[in-house]
Design an enzyme around this catalytic site. Structure first.
Site, PDB file in Angstrom:
ATOM      1  N   LYS A 269       0.853  -1.203   0.000  1.00  0.00           N
ATOM      2  CA  LYS A 269       0.000   0.000   0.000  1.00  0.00           C
ATOM      3  C   LYS A 269       0.880   1.242   0.000  1.00  0.00           C
ATOM      4  CE  LYS A 269      -3.867   1.995   2.656  1.00  0.00           C
ATOM      5  NZ  LYS A 269      -4.667   1.886   3.908  1.00  0.00           N
TER       6      LYS A 269
ATOM      7  N   SER B  84      -9.695   1.830   3.065  1.00  0.00           N
ATOM      8  CA  SER B  84      -8.856   2.569   2.149  1.00  0.00           C
ATOM      9  C   SER B  84      -7.879   1.719   1.341  1.00  0.00           C
ATOM     10  CB  SER B  84      -8.084   3.624   2.931  1.00  0.00           C
ATOM     11  OG  SER B  84      -7.195   3.035   3.844  1.00  0.00           O
TER      12      SER B  84
ATOM     13  N   SER C 145      -9.616  -0.486   7.273  1.00  0.00           N
ATOM     14  CA  SER C 145      -9.092  -0.401   5.898  1.00  0.00           C
ATOM     15  C   SER C 145      -8.393  -1.628   5.348  1.00  0.00           C
ATOM     16  CB  SER C 145      -8.145   0.780   5.782  1.00  0.00           C
ATOM     17  OG  SER C 145      -8.894   1.954   5.673  1.00  0.00           O
TER      18      SER C 145
HETATM   19  N1  GLN Z   1     -12.985   4.029   6.491  1.00  0.00           N
HETATM   20  C1  GLN Z   1     -12.324   4.513   7.658  1.00  0.00           C
HETATM   21  C2  GLN Z   1     -11.982   5.975   7.487  1.00  0.00           C
HETATM   22  O1  GLN Z   1     -12.361   6.503   6.503  1.00  0.00           O
HETATM   23  C3  GLN Z   1     -11.124   3.685   7.970  1.00  0.00           C
HETATM   24  C4  GLN Z   1      -9.927   4.087   7.242  1.00  0.00           C
HETATM   25  C5  GLN Z   1      -8.724   3.264   7.608  1.00  0.00           C
HETATM   26  O2  GLN Z   1      -8.835   2.244   8.274  1.00  0.00           O
HETATM   27  N2  GLN Z   1      -7.579   3.767   7.205  1.00  0.00           N
HETATM   28  O3  GLN Z   1     -11.358   6.579   8.300  1.00  0.00           O
END
Ligand code: GLN
Length: 493
Positions: A80, A155, A179
């Site tokens: 990532k 994400s 994410s």
């Molecule tokens: N969807 C969550 C957010 O928007 C989690 C994001 C993540 O785990 N980086 O913050």
């Protein structure tokens, strides 16, 4: 032949490479050609490594010389774009960092490389990991390999799409509020968020430091366990990294669950959960029972506060972490050649105004507001207090059960564009995942079926702090019974 190689899981590939049945170079070349074939449509990679074949040749050379190679020797892994990679562009999917080339690698990347993994490239994601759909990326949306009209989740959407579309045999992602687990769930993968502190955060672009954890995304539970063994363990460069020993999870997998208690919190099966998802979780519960586990009903009454607390704490920490992108030390510098900045404030605001996308700005504003004097006690401090209670609820719950079973998200993947204009709806998607980060406990999702419109559905397992083996075993039991690992995404067949 080429299809066969990219269909093999990581453990099998590493074994075959180690026995010299296939060369690491051949394996990397197969995955690389899959990237060349599909990346323009799926947009899973932001940057592809130009030295992946030479990394693989080095593994083959060492094997030919009888030198020791690592536990992941020759395994193509996607990273990532939150992980710093020395000499390889690291953007966090932001315009702010679009030209940033780190001078060092994250500990996770160092450890993968030390065990012989091949870094295939850097994957797409939501900007600074803020999002649940990969749509906030400066580099554009990423598509779900099961249906190109749908999001891969976020994400870590690019990591999920890369593994699912056989562009790499595994990936690493980061999970601040879901994410890793949610995109794994949307793309028919195993995704593990370890206990907070298991994996070093050194060299990972910081989003919300008290919640961020890195972990594997793979096609099988064994592969996830193996990668987790490699990346876990104390790192003196991260003061929050745990000093606990790293168990051999991959060698201790067992689908025999006799004596295991599986908790099912009533609050996780309330409103908003799609029928397909509910049915999938119930079927998983039946399998666990048949494997000898006992199902127990639980209550986690603070669940309804998880999303609000998460979006307060995460935005507060993000507003502080992202203050470093000022266009001086790091990040995008606006063009001041035609019009100079009147003062320092204008200088910063032009750099930051151009460098950050709208979701990131929304979060910085929200976090700054909640931390400002006058509001700090009412919002940030209160959120921290409720977070502590939520953590305590989990500690109590794990006195009554070994593992918690729940949905990973309320619905399967949604359509690209469907939720991007409604941040609240997007945030509510994280209802089942954010609690694990707030409590610091490990969580994972594992494929468990498909929706009526043929989109993947997974289930989530949570365990007590440092009890990853228990949730891995429960997931292994699901995997062994359902035998879904060989399913290939329709859109790439
Ligand atoms: N969807 C969550 C957010 O928007 C989690 C994001 C993540 O785990 N980086 O913050």
């Amino acid at each position: 032949m080429s299809k066969n190689i990219t269909e093999l899981d990581l453990s099998t590939l590493v074994e075959k490479i180690g026995k010299k049945e296939i060369s690491a170079e051949k394996v990397t070349a197969e995955f690389k050609s899959q990237i060349e074939k599909l990346n323009t449509r799926i947009n899973a990679f932001i940057t592809v490594s130009d030295d992946c074949l030479s990394q693989a040749k080095e593994i083959d050379r060492r094997l030919a010389n009888g030198e020791k190679v690592g536990r992941l020797a020759g395994a193509p892994i996607a990273i990532k774009d939150m992980f710093c990679t020395k000499g390889l562009r690291t953007t966090a999917a932001s315009k702010m960092l679009r030209n940033f080339v780190p001078t060092y690698s994250a500990t996770v990347v160092e450890r993968l490389r030390a065990e012989g993994a091949i870094v295939m490239g850097k994957t797409n994601q939501d900007e600074f990991a803020m999002g649940s759909s990969n749509e906030t990326s400066h580099f554009g949306a990423c598509r779900n390999p099961w249906n190109f009209d749908y999001v891969p989740g976020g994400s870590s959407g690019g990591s999920a799409a890369a593994v699912s579309a056989r562009m790499s045999c595994a990936a690493v992602g980061t999970d601040t509020g879901g994410s890793i687990r949610q995109p794994a769930n949307f793309c028919h993968l195993v995704g593990v968020k370890p206990t907070y502190g298991r994996v070093s955060r050194y060299g990972i672009v910081a989003f919300a430091s008290s919640l961020d954890q890195a972990g594997p995304m793979t096609r099988t539970v064994r592969d996830a366990a193996l990668i987790l063994e490699v990346i876990s363990g104390h790192d003196e460069k991260d003061t929050t990294s745990a000093t606990k020993d790293v168990p051999k999870w991959s060698e201790n997998l067992s689908a025999q669950l006799r004596g295991m208690k599986i908790g099912m919190p009533v609050e996780y099966f309330n409103h908003g959960i799609a029928d397909d998802v509910r049915a999938t979780v119930m079927r998983a519960a039946d399998i666990l029972k048949a494997q000898g586990a006992e199902l127990v009903e639980l209550s986690l009454p603070l669940t309804k506060f998880a999303v609000p607390i998460y979006y307060l704490i995460a935005t507060c920490e993000a507003s502080s972490n992202l203050a470093r992108y000022d266009g001086v030390r790091y990040g995008h510098r606006a063009d001041f050649s035609k019009q100079a900045a009147a003062d320092l404030e204008e200088f910063y605001s032009r750099n930051r105004g151009e460098g950050f996308g709208s979701e990131v700005k929304r979060r910085i504003v929200l976090g700054t507001y909640a931390l400002s004097s006058g509001y700090y006690d009412a919002y940030y401090k209160k959120a921290c207090q409720v977070r502590r209670l939520l953590r305590q609820d989990f500690i109590e719950a794990f006195k009554k059960c070994d593992v918690i079973l729940s949905p990973a998200s309320p619905t399967p993947a949604f359509k690209i564009g469907e939720r991007i204009d409604n941040p609240l709806e997007m945030y509510l998607n994280d209802i089942y995942t954010t609690s694990a980060n707030l409590a610091g406990i490990p969580g994972m999702s594992v494929p468990a079926g498909f929706s009526h419109n043929k989109l993947p559905i997974g289930v989530q397992f949570l365990a007590a702090h440092f009890e990853e083996q228990k949730m891995l075993n429960a997931a292994f039991a699901i995997e062994q019974n359902l035998k879904l690992t060989a399913e290939v995404p329709y859109a790439i067949q």
